[in-house]
Design an enzyme around this catalytic site. Structure first.
Site, PDB file in Angstrom:
ATOM      1  N   HIS A  47      37.640  37.555  40.581  1.00  0.00           N
ATOM      2  CA  HIS A  47      38.807  38.033  39.839  1.00  0.00           C
ATOM      3  C   HIS A  47      38.354  39.000  38.754  1.00  0.00           C
ATOM      4  CE1 HIS A  47      42.328  35.139  40.829  1.00  0.00           C
ATOM      5  NE2 HIS A  47      41.530  35.272  41.880  1.00  0.00           N
ATOM      6  N   TYR A  56      48.850  33.750  32.543  1.00  0.00           N
ATOM      7  CA  TYR A  56      49.001  32.837  31.408  1.00  0.00           C
ATOM      8  C   TYR A  56      50.298  33.223  30.701  1.00  0.00           C
ATOM      9  CZ  TYR A  56      44.013  31.551  31.819  1.00  0.00           C
ATOM     10  OH  TYR A  56      42.796  31.090  32.264  1.00  0.00           O
ATOM     11  N   PRO A  96      41.869  23.259  28.428  1.00  0.00           N
ATOM     12  CA  PRO A  96      41.544  24.095  29.598  1.00  0.00           C
ATOM     13  C   PRO A  96      42.103  25.520  29.530  1.00  0.00           C
ATOM     14  CG  PRO A  96      43.096  22.360  30.180  1.00  0.00           C
ATOM     15  CD  PRO A  96      42.659  22.088  28.796  1.00  0.00           C
ATOM     16  N   LYS A 135      36.956  26.885  30.013  1.00  0.00           N
ATOM     17  CA  LYS A 135      35.583  26.797  29.516  1.00  0.00           C
ATOM     18  C   LYS A 135      34.890  25.463  29.796  1.00  0.00           C
ATOM     19  CE  LYS A 135      35.390  30.859  28.243  1.00  0.00           C
ATOM     20  NZ  LYS A 135      34.953  31.525  29.455  1.00  0.00           N
ATOM     21  N   TYR A 146      36.356  35.397  27.719  1.00  0.00           N
ATOM     22  CA  TYR A 146      36.879  34.780  28.950  1.00  0.00           C
ATOM     23  C   TYR A 146      35.846  34.828  30.072  1.00  0.00           C
ATOM     24  CZ  TYR A 146      40.319  33.366  32.452  1.00  0.00           C
ATOM     25  OH  TYR A 146      40.997  32.671  33.436  1.00  0.00           O
TER      26      TYR A 146
END
Ligand code: FAS
Ligand code: PHB
Length: 389
Positions: free
Chosen positions: A72, A200, A292, A296, A384
């Site tokens: 991704h 998100y 979550p 991580k 990220y």
């Protein structure tokens, strides 16, 4: 029985450590309280940093990951009816891989079996002992018999509810914690994901996350209250709530179907310091927990194991304690940065009971800044994809 390193816990941290040590010729025994089926039945993480992928390669357990994992290059932030892509690869030159923790665990179990290393499942009452001296040992019960394993070191990879951290004298450990006033209700279904990348979503009704396990298997989450119970969430209620929290285009494109897993996870940030007590080390969730939101948890377990396996390799090959003495500080430096990032993503994206209209506006201003500032988006992206080890 005697071995060099006893590893408590056959989750990702314990299994990955076992593989990396085996590749260095260091003998281990893994003691796991559950059955391997139970361990594999837990549905958890879904996103791997490139550092974790490299470690799985080093562990000889990444061939299926390279075949089936989904690279991704970005993800989307959805808010105020819009969604905006964070271009991870364009901003950092790095990406993440979507591949379920269940599959990581399965691959590591198979790799360990292939080298004939000893794993003892359904080991009851595991107890690390005498780890403040130079001759630690671990006792456990199996089939009604108490066993003892003498060793050089003990790796506590037994998760948040494990025995290792609890075996440390209270005056030798310091704990930091923040419990969030909400949880995540997660669902797995054999339906194609609504988007080829993760979404998100920040919405006045609450956070939502659109993820996946493959092109035909989707993983979705909606923020829920701490009083919520899975039984109160039919599939239809879940799908309706998820649609309400997504931009219209995604809500209309959402493919729904029967869930085959549904569970609620509480959210907390937690760190125990230090991560070493004599000859006992803590790694992974045994030492820290992150919400979550930043993906991580599993990845921090991997970086802890990287530092710990390096330290143990150095001990056995160079008879040096330098890496062992540095382990806790090295691991905690990266842990706290990931804890900060996970806290910031959680704070930015979730509905807080006391947040109110002002809190919603502040979150929307932060999101608006993120999508209009390359500097802000780059900072988010580099956290990220994973900070360097
Ligand atoms: P684990 O908890 O995975 O493994 C510990 C192992 O030790 C378990 O198999 C346990 O049975 C065993 N054990 C415990 N006590 C023992 C004892 N006394 N004796 C012997 N064995 C013992 N992370 C993400 O990045 N994204 C997510 O979406 C996400 N979702 C999560 C959902 C839930 C419900 C939970 C609990 C965690 C989630 N996480 C997520 C975090 C998760 O992926 C962890 O970070 C990851 O499992 C860490 O791996 P380990 O440190 O190996 O701990
Ligand atoms: C998941 O796919 O389970 C997942 C992905 C990203 C997250 C959390 C969970 O931040």
């Amino acid at each position: 029985m005697r071995t060099q390193v006893v590893i408590i816990g056959a989750g990702p941290a314990g299994l990955l450590l076992g593989q990396l040590l085996a590749r260095a010729g260091i003998e281990t025994v893994i003691l796991e309280r559950a059955s391997s089926e139970y361990v594999l039945g837990r549905v958890r993480a879904g996103v791997l940093e490139q550092g974790a992928v490299r470690l799985l390669d080093e562990a000889g357990a990444a061939s299926r990951l390279h075949r089936e994992g989904l690279p991704h290059d970005g993800f989307s932030l959805a808010f105020d009816g819009r969604d905006h892509r964070i271009d991870l690869f364009g901003l950092t030159g790095s990406r993440v891989t979507v591949y379920g923790q269940t599959e990581v665990t399965r691959d590591l179990m198979e790799a360990r079996d292939a080298i004939g290393a000893v794993s003892i499942y359904e080991a009851a009452n595991v107890q690390p002992q005498d780890f403040d001296g130079e001759n630690p040992f671990v006792t456990y019960e199996k089939d009604g018999v108490t066993h003892r394993i003498d060793c050089d070191f003990i790796a506590g990879c037994d998760g948040f509810h494990g025995v290792s951290r609890k075996s440390v004298p209270q005056d030798a450990i310091r704990e930091f914690e923040r419990v969030y006033p909400f949880g995540w209700l997660g669902l797995l279904a054999e339906v194609p994901p609504v988007s080829h990348e993760l979404i998100y979503a920040n919405h006045p009704r609450g956070f939502a996350l659109c993820s996946m396990r493959s092109a035909t298997r989707s993983r979705y989450y909606v923020q829920c209250t701490l009083e919520d119970r899975v039984e109160a969430w039919s599939d239809d209620r879940f799908w309706d709530e998820l649609r309400r929290r997504l931009p219209v285009a995604h809500a209309e494109a959402l493919v729904t179907g029967p869930s085959f897993e549904k569970s609620i996870a509480p959210l907390r940030s937690f760190v125990a310091e230090p991560m070493r007590f004599g000859r006992l080390f803590l790694a992974g969730d045994a030492a820290h927990i992150v919400p979550p939101t930043g993906a991580k948890g599993l990845n921090l377990a991997a970086s802890d194991v990287h530092y710990l396996s390096d330290a143990l390799r150095e001990f056995y090959t160079e008879k040096s304690m330098a890496g062992i003495d540095a382990y806790s500080a090295r691991a905690l430096a990266r842990v706290w940065k990931a804890v900060r990032f996970s806290w910031s993503m959680t704070t930015m994206l979730h509905r807080f009971p006391d947040g109110g209209a002002f809190g919603q506006r502040i979150q929307e201003a932060e999101l608006d800044y993120l999508i209009h500032s390359r500097a802000a988006a780059t900072a988010l992206a580099e956290n990220y994809v994973g900070l360097p080890y």
